[in-house]
Design a protein around this motif. Structure first.
Motif, PDB file in Angstrom:
ATOM      1  N   LYS A  52       0.612   9.293  -0.637  1.00  0.00           N
ATOM      2  CA  LYS A  52      -0.846   9.839  -1.271  1.00  0.00           C
ATOM      3  C   LYS A  52      -0.462  10.970  -1.132  1.00  0.00           C
ATOM      4  O   LYS A  52      -1.436  12.050  -1.874  1.00  0.00           O
ATOM      5  CB  LYS A  52      -1.182   8.702  -0.339  1.00  0.00           C
ATOM      6  CG  LYS A  52      -2.263   7.465  -0.243  1.00  0.00           C
ATOM      7  CD  LYS A  52      -2.752   7.219   1.323  1.00  0.00           C
ATOM      8  CE  LYS A  52      -2.894   5.670   0.306  1.00  0.00           C
ATOM      9  NZ  LYS A  52      -4.173   5.330   1.462  1.00  0.00           N
ATOM     10  N   ALA A  53      -0.328  12.368  -0.100  1.00  0.00           N
ATOM     11  CA  ALA A  53      -0.109  13.373  -0.391  1.00  0.00           C
ATOM     12  C   ALA A  53       0.668  13.421  -1.518  1.00  0.00           C
ATOM     13  O   ALA A  53       0.224  14.476  -2.118  1.00  0.00           O
ATOM     14  CB  ALA A  53       0.536  14.017   1.181  1.00  0.00           C
ATOM     15  N   TRP A  54       1.597  13.988  -2.029  1.00  0.00           N
ATOM     16  CA  TRP A  54       2.146  14.139  -3.371  1.00  0.00           C
ATOM     17  C   TRP A  54       1.943  14.165  -4.042  1.00  0.00           C
ATOM     18  O   TRP A  54       1.797  14.145  -4.713  1.00  0.00           O
ATOM     19  CB  TRP A  54       4.153  13.094  -3.502  1.00  0.00           C
ATOM     20  CG  TRP A  54       4.455  13.662  -4.050  1.00  0.00           C
ATOM     21  CD1 TRP A  54       5.271  14.775  -4.622  1.00  0.00           C
ATOM     22  CD2 TRP A  54       5.142  13.139  -5.252  1.00  0.00           C
ATOM     23  NE1 TRP A  54       6.152  14.518  -5.189  1.00  0.00           N
ATOM     24  CE2 TRP A  54       5.579  13.838  -6.336  1.00  0.00           C
ATOM     25  CE3 TRP A  54       4.744  11.922  -5.889  1.00  0.00           C
ATOM     26  CZ2 TRP A  54       5.283  13.532  -7.704  1.00  0.00           C
ATOM     27  CZ3 TRP A  54       4.638  12.113  -7.726  1.00  0.00           C
ATOM     28  CH2 TRP A  54       5.653  12.198  -8.219  1.00  0.00           C
ATOM     29  N   LYS A  56      -1.397  19.668  -5.676  1.00  0.00           N
ATOM     30  CA  LYS A  56      -1.084  20.651  -7.215  1.00  0.00           C
ATOM     31  C   LYS A  56       0.460  21.067  -7.488  1.00  0.00           C
ATOM     32  O   LYS A  56       1.124  21.098  -6.463  1.00  0.00           O
ATOM     33  CB  LYS A  56      -1.609  21.736  -6.727  1.00  0.00           C
ATOM     34  CG  LYS A  56      -3.112  21.572  -6.854  1.00  0.00           C
ATOM     35  CD  LYS A  56      -3.759  22.383  -7.254  1.00  0.00           C
ATOM     36  CE  LYS A  56      -5.736  22.125  -6.883  1.00  0.00           C
ATOM     37  NZ  LYS A  56      -6.413  21.422  -7.626  1.00  0.00           N
ATOM     38  N   LEU A  57       1.277  19.934  -8.455  1.00  0.00           N
ATOM     39  CA  LEU A  57       2.489  20.559  -8.981  1.00  0.00           C
ATOM     40  C   LEU A  57       2.299  22.012  -9.810  1.00  0.00           C
ATOM     41  O   LEU A  57       1.672  22.340 -10.068  1.00  0.00           O
ATOM     42  CB  LEU A  57       2.798  19.714  -9.794  1.00  0.00           C
ATOM     43  CG  LEU A  57       2.963  18.336  -9.532  1.00  0.00           C
ATOM     44  CD1 LEU A  57       3.899  17.293 -10.774  1.00  0.00           C
ATOM     45  CD2 LEU A  57       4.159  18.097  -7.836  1.00  0.00           C
ATOM     46  N   GLU A  58       3.620  22.635  -9.333  1.00  0.00           N
ATOM     47  CA  GLU A  58       4.020  23.945  -9.739  1.00  0.00           C
ATOM     48  C   GLU A  58       4.785  24.655 -10.731  1.00  0.00           C
ATOM     49  O   GLU A  58       5.639  23.166 -10.506  1.00  0.00           O
ATOM     50  CB  GLU A  58       3.884  25.446  -8.283  1.00  0.00           C
ATOM     51  CG  GLU A  58       3.292  24.955  -7.443  1.00  0.00           C
ATOM     52  CD  GLU A  58       3.359  26.393  -6.169  1.00  0.00           C
ATOM     53  OE1 GLU A  58       4.523  27.030  -6.650  1.00  0.00           O
ATOM     54  OE2 GLU A  58       2.929  26.014  -5.282  1.00  0.00           O
ATOM     55  N   ALA A 104       0.819  -0.949   0.118  1.00  0.00           N
ATOM     56  CA  ALA A 104       0.089  -0.210  -0.452  1.00  0.00           C
ATOM     57  C   ALA A 104       1.173   1.102  -0.024  1.00  0.00           C
ATOM     58  O   ALA A 104       1.372   1.273   0.151  1.00  0.00           O
ATOM     59  CB  ALA A 104      -1.078  -0.153   1.338  1.00  0.00           C
ATOM     60  N   LEU A 105       0.174   2.638  -0.417  1.00  0.00           N
ATOM     61  CA  LEU A 105       1.225   3.885  -0.890  1.00  0.00           C
ATOM     62  C   LEU A 105       1.031   4.236   1.109  1.00  0.00           C
ATOM     63  O   LEU A 105       0.307   4.141   1.545  1.00  0.00           O
ATOM     64  CB  LEU A 105       0.518   4.604  -1.057  1.00  0.00           C
ATOM     65  CG  LEU A 105       0.492   4.527  -2.631  1.00  0.00           C
ATOM     66  CD1 LEU A 105      -0.410   5.433  -3.872  1.00  0.00           C
ATOM     67  CD2 LEU A 105       1.630   4.179  -3.451  1.00  0.00           C
ATOM     68  N   THR A 106       2.302   4.800   1.011  1.00  0.00           N
ATOM     69  CA  THR A 106       2.437   5.682   2.101  1.00  0.00           C
ATOM     70  C   THR A 106       1.754   6.631   2.485  1.00  0.00           C
ATOM     71  O   THR A 106       0.455   7.231   1.491  1.00  0.00           O
ATOM     72  CB  THR A 106       3.852   5.686   2.878  1.00  0.00           C
ATOM     73  OG1 THR A 106       4.342   6.352   2.062  1.00  0.00           O
ATOM     74  CG2 THR A 106       4.730   4.254   3.270  1.00  0.00           C
ATOM     75  N   GLN A 107       0.722   7.813   3.550  1.00  0.00           N
ATOM     76  CA  GLN A 107       0.942   8.365   3.989  1.00  0.00           C
ATOM     77  C   GLN A 107       0.836   9.740   2.818  1.00  0.00           C
ATOM     78  O   GLN A 107       0.383  10.506   1.961  1.00  0.00           O
ATOM     79  CB  GLN A 107       0.664   8.842   5.118  1.00  0.00           C
ATOM     80  CG  GLN A 107      -0.963   7.930   5.424  1.00  0.00           C
ATOM     81  CD  GLN A 107      -2.322   8.745   5.169  1.00  0.00           C
ATOM     82  OE1 GLN A 107      -2.888   7.509   4.648  1.00  0.00           O
ATOM     83  NE2 GLN A 107      -2.833   9.968   5.644  1.00  0.00           N
TER      84      GLN A 107
END
Length: 78
Positions: A66-68, A72-74, A60-63
């Motif tokens: 998931k946050a990454w 929203k990428l700038e 499973a993905l780590t928190q």
């Protein structure tokens, strides 16, 4: 050079190629092939094996992951 005709095969079309021509080209049923089509030209090439050194685990993905992924990428352009 052999001469072949395009033939209807079921819902598709195909070319019959002699066994000797296939052997000369190094083709056999144990490989997958890639078809490259351009106007008036069809090229068949043997697919190369995948050489990636990446290993993906069934975890499973780590928190943090998931946050990454959800962020929203700038662009850096201002």
């Amino acid at each position: 050079m052999s001469q072949v005709k395009l033939q209807k095969i079921g819902n598709s079309f195909g070319f019959r190629v002699s066994k000797s021509d296939l052997e000369l080209a190094g083709f056999d049923e144990s490989f997958d092939y890639e078809l490259i089509a351009e106007k008036g030209v069809i090229v068949l090439v043997k697919r190369r094996p995948h050489n990636s050194k990446w290993v993906f685990k069934n975890t499973a993905l780590t928190q943090e992951d998931k946050a990454w992924l959800e962020s929203k990428l700038e662009s850096g352009d201002k």
